[in-house]
Design an enzyme around this catalytic site. Structure first.
Site, PDB file in Angstrom:
ATOM      1  N   GLY A  54       0.828  -1.203   0.000  1.00 51.38           N
ATOM      2  CA  GLY A  54       0.000   0.000   0.000  1.00 51.38           C
ATOM      3  C   GLY A  54       0.857   1.245   0.000  1.00 51.38           C
ATOM      4  O   GLY A  54       2.017   1.228  -0.409  1.00 51.38           O
ATOM      5  N   CYS A  55       0.296   2.333   0.472  1.00 51.12           N
ATOM      6  CA  CYS A  55       1.008   3.611   0.521  1.00 51.12           C
ATOM      7  C   CYS A  55       2.333   3.464   1.256  1.00 51.12           C
ATOM      8  O   CYS A  55       2.383   2.964   2.378  1.00 51.12           O
ATOM      9  CB  CYS A  55       0.128   4.656   1.209  1.00 51.12           C
ATOM     10  SG  CYS A  55       0.985   6.202   1.563  1.00 51.12           S
ATOM     11  N   PHE A  56       3.410   3.924   0.623  1.00 53.58           N
ATOM     12  CA  PHE A  56       4.719   3.733   1.245  1.00 53.58           C
ATOM     13  C   PHE A  56       4.919   4.569   2.503  1.00 53.58           C
ATOM     14  O   PHE A  56       5.800   4.271   3.310  1.00 53.58           O
ATOM     15  CB  PHE A  56       5.879   3.943   0.268  1.00 53.58           C
ATOM     16  CG  PHE A  56       5.809   5.127  -0.660  1.00 53.58           C
ATOM     17  CD1 PHE A  56       5.128   6.285  -0.334  1.00 53.58           C
ATOM     18  CD2 PHE A  56       6.461   5.072  -1.888  1.00 53.58           C
ATOM     19  CE1 PHE A  56       5.100   7.377  -1.196  1.00 53.58           C
ATOM     20  CE2 PHE A  56       6.442   6.154  -2.763  1.00 53.58           C
ATOM     21  CZ  PHE A  56       5.751   7.312  -2.414  1.00 53.58           C
ATOM     22  N   TRP A  57       4.107   5.589   2.716  1.00 49.14           N
ATOM     23  CA  TRP A  57       4.246   6.371   3.947  1.00 49.14           C
ATOM     24  C   TRP A  57       4.102   5.486   5.184  1.00 49.14           C
ATOM     25  O   TRP A  57       4.897   5.571   6.121  1.00 49.14           O
ATOM     26  CB  TRP A  57       3.185   7.466   4.003  1.00 49.14           C
ATOM     27  CG  TRP A  57       3.302   8.519   2.959  1.00 49.14           C
ATOM     28  CD1 TRP A  57       4.374   8.799   2.161  1.00 49.14           C
ATOM     29  CD2 TRP A  57       2.275   9.456   2.591  1.00 49.14           C
ATOM     30  NE1 TRP A  57       4.079   9.855   1.314  1.00 49.14           N
ATOM     31  CE2 TRP A  57       2.810  10.277   1.556  1.00 49.14           C
ATOM     32  CE3 TRP A  57       0.974   9.684   3.041  1.00 49.14           C
ATOM     33  CZ2 TRP A  57       2.065  11.301   0.974  1.00 49.14           C
ATOM     34  CZ3 TRP A  57       0.231  10.713   2.451  1.00 49.14           C
ATOM     35  CH2 TRP A  57       0.779  11.505   1.433  1.00 49.14           C
TER      36      TRP A  57
END
Length: 222
Positions: A54-57
């Site tokens: 998912g979102c790398f953050w």
């Protein structure tokens, strides 16, 4: 690729923007996966592994709090250098996944330990091409083993989790062989640490870090 999040209401009060959300609505439920039965031998003090979830953050945010992790870098994996940029990857047509390259000390935390954390709190491995509120192949659940030993451990662990029926649905996490990793733009690095009150972070990523601290207290570092 904009970060979207569930919003019950948006109120403008003077110059302040107040976002009212359903707490935890977009966060995947943490599942404490069992320890891996297969591990790789320790051969040094530095090793690298790449994870897409998912979102790398949020992926970076979780792994940066794992004891033994030296660095976690947001970036792109699975595609070519010519399309390794945020705008291109956002189309979902480049083959890239938002990923995080983790450098770790295997004498403190081994690859199997990182896999356990990944499958417990980083990503829901039963979701195909999506995580939380994000949709597209760039948000797929995927592992990019850096060596044959890592690949062996990853395949064995997925088989172990599947046999144990840890999840209600089949695991769709992919094991991919394209090892090229391209760091993301500077403003994506350490995004969670630099923007702790950003709505997307609060809704989708902070619960994962809290789950890490709760489920893996001996692996937690501030």
């Amino acid at each position: 690729m904009s970060r979207i999040f569930p919003v019950a209401a948006v109120l403008l009060a003077g110059s302040a923007l107040i976002v009212l959300t359903k707490p935890g609505a977009a966060a995947e439920r943490a599942v404490l996966a069992p320890a891996a039965a297969t591990t790789e031998p320790v051969t040094g003090h530095r090793e690298t592994a790449t994870f897409a979830g998912g979102c790398f953050w949020g992926v970076e945010g979780v792994f940066s709090h794992v004891k033994g992790v030296v660095s976690a870098t947001s970036g792109y994996a699975g595609g070519d250098a010519s399309t390794a940029d945020y705008e291109s990857v956002s189309t979902g047509t480049t083959g890239h996944a938002e990923s995080v390259r983790v450098v770790f000390d295997p004498t403190q935390v081994n690859y199997a330990d990182l896999l356990r954390i990944y499958f417990s709190v980083v990503a829901d491995p039963t979701l195909l091409n999506r995580q939380g509120p994000d949709r597209g192949t760039q948000y797929r659940s995927a592992l990019f083993p850096a060596s044959p030993a890592q690949e062996k451990v990853a395949r064995a662990y997925i088989a172990q989790l599947s046999a144990a029926h840890v999840y209600a649905r089949p695991i769709v996490t992919r094991i991919e062989g394209n090892l090229r990793f391209f760091p993301a733009e500077a403003h994506h690095q350490d995004f969670m640490a630099r923007n702790p009150t950003y709505p997307y972070i609060v809704m989708n990523d902070r619960p994962k870090v809290e789950a890490l601290k709760r489920l893996f207290p001996t692996s937690w570092k501030a």
